[in-house]
Design an enzyme around this catalytic site. Structure first.
Site, short mmCIF file in Angstrom:
data_model
loop_
_atom_site.label_atom_id
_atom_site.label_comp_id
_atom_site.label_asym_id
_atom_site.label_seq_id
_atom_site.Cartn_x
_atom_site.Cartn_y
_atom_site.Cartn_z
N THR A 63 2.00 0.38 -3.75
CA THR A 63 0.71 -0.15 -3.29
C THR A 63 -0.45 0.66 -3.87
OG1 THR A 63 1.71 -0.92 -1.22
CG2 THR A 63 -0.68 -0.70 -1.26
N ASP A 107 3.10 -7.76 -2.05
CA ASP A 107 4.11 -6.79 -1.63
C ASP A 107 5.38 -7.53 -1.20
OD1 ASP A 107 5.19 -4.33 -1.15
OD2 ASP A 107 4.18 -4.01 0.76
#
Length: 340
Positions: A63, A107
């Site tokens: 991330t 994600d």
């Protein structure tokens, strides 16, 4: 305590500790170097960067790298997740609202629905999507042009991605676990931002219990900071760090309560195994999936647990870590629990 998934209350602090540029990102030298070339080339050509796929265990910086990509390209960042995209219409709505050069971060991309994946194929390659209007024989397809964008996908299970989707990424990078020295660099940077004084030996102690994962290292550092604040310790040395982490039941190898419960169940109740996963989960009072995805990977990686066709088996290292003596071979074979 040391699970890689972040708790809700931890996210704000984690965001503050994230590096904002590739030069500040610690570790992952190969991926960082390759990604830097991709981004520099895109900036020189004044085009959107190629689509990027980042794989690896949780907590290693996927991330953070997505945010850095957006920052390096001076582009806006849109964040979503695979489980949130269950219909092709959900994905179409997101894609159609992207601006030129925007970075879309998905994600756990392997958990997208199949219809959404198939729509993503065309969107990544041709920057368009086909919207189906109507049903049956009267249905028509309306092509919708998209602004050029960069897709950054993150996954902990790259093997679950279908080949056509994986092949459409221009750059793929796999993130590895961090060495103790790299974790100490992460901790030094974070300690400075948290205004916490730690000795070199203290950093070594914290990094050795962090499972090779920066997210866990930062989390343990914050718990050590809390312990030091409450106990009036201005400088965290190896003894203070050890006492603090012992308080939170994180031992010298980074094992927490669940990890030790699994090993103790194997060694004390089943003489080292083999034991079936469901039996082991019942014994430690956790769901089967929790034991398999949270405890097992690290125990296997550290050589404390072995997975065999007959079940889970404790290794010699597990007996030694628990301070127990393994049964003699003859005793094992005659034990009523041997074939459990």
């Amino acid at each position: 305590m040391v699970g890689a998934a972040p708790a809700v209350e931890e996210k704000a602090l984690e965001a503050a500790l994230r590096p904002k540029a590739l030069d500040d990102f610690v570790g992952q030298t190969t991926v960082r170097t390759q990604l830097s070339l991709v981004l520099q080339s895109s900036r020189m050509r004044n085009t959107a960067a190629d689509h990027v796929l980042l794989s690896g265990p949780p907590g290693l910086g996927k991330t953070t790298l997505a945010m850095i990509i957006a920052g390096e390209m001076q582009a806006a960042l849109r964040i979503t997740s695979g489980p949130a995209i269950q219909h092709a219409g959900d994905l179409a709505a997101i894609l159609s609202s992207l601006t030129d050069g925007e970075v879309l971060f998905i994600d756990e991309i392997h958990r997208m629905s199949r219809p959404a994946e198939e729509m993503l194929y065309i969107a990544m390659e041709d920057f368009r999507v086909d919207i189906i209007v109507g049903k049956g024989a009267g249905a028509t397809s309306i092509p919708l042009e998209l602004s050029p964008f960069t897709l950054v996908g993150a996954t902990t299970r790259a093997g679950l991605l279908p080949g056509p989707l994986r092949d459409r990424f221009g750059f793929t990078g796999h993130l590895e676990f961090y060495s103790p020295e790299e974790l100490q660099k992460v901790l030094r940077r974070s300690a400075g931002m948290l205004d916490t004084q730690v000795t070199s030996e203290g950093f070594v102690e914290i990094s050795s219990r962090s499972r090779g994962t920066p997210r866990i290292a930062n989390r343990l550092l914050r718990r050590v900071r809390d312990w030091a604040l409450v106990h009036g310790v201005d400088l965290v040395d190896i003894e203070a760090a050890s006492q603090a982490l012992d308080t939170y039941e994180v031992d010298s190898l980074g094992l927490d309560r669940l990890d030790r419960a699994v090993l103790e169940a194997l060694c004390k109740k089943f003489r080292g195994g083999p034991v079936g996963l469901s039996t082991l989960a019942i014994l430690v009072g956790e769901e089967t999936e929790t034991v398999e995805t949270v405890a097992e990977p690290y125990l296997v990686r550290e050589g404390l647990l072995a997975r065999t066709p007959r079940g889970r088996v404790a290794t010699q290292a597990a007996w030694e870590h628990l301070g127990l003596t393994p049964p003699a071979e003859s005793d094992e074979k005659t034990s009523p629990l041997w074939n459990e």
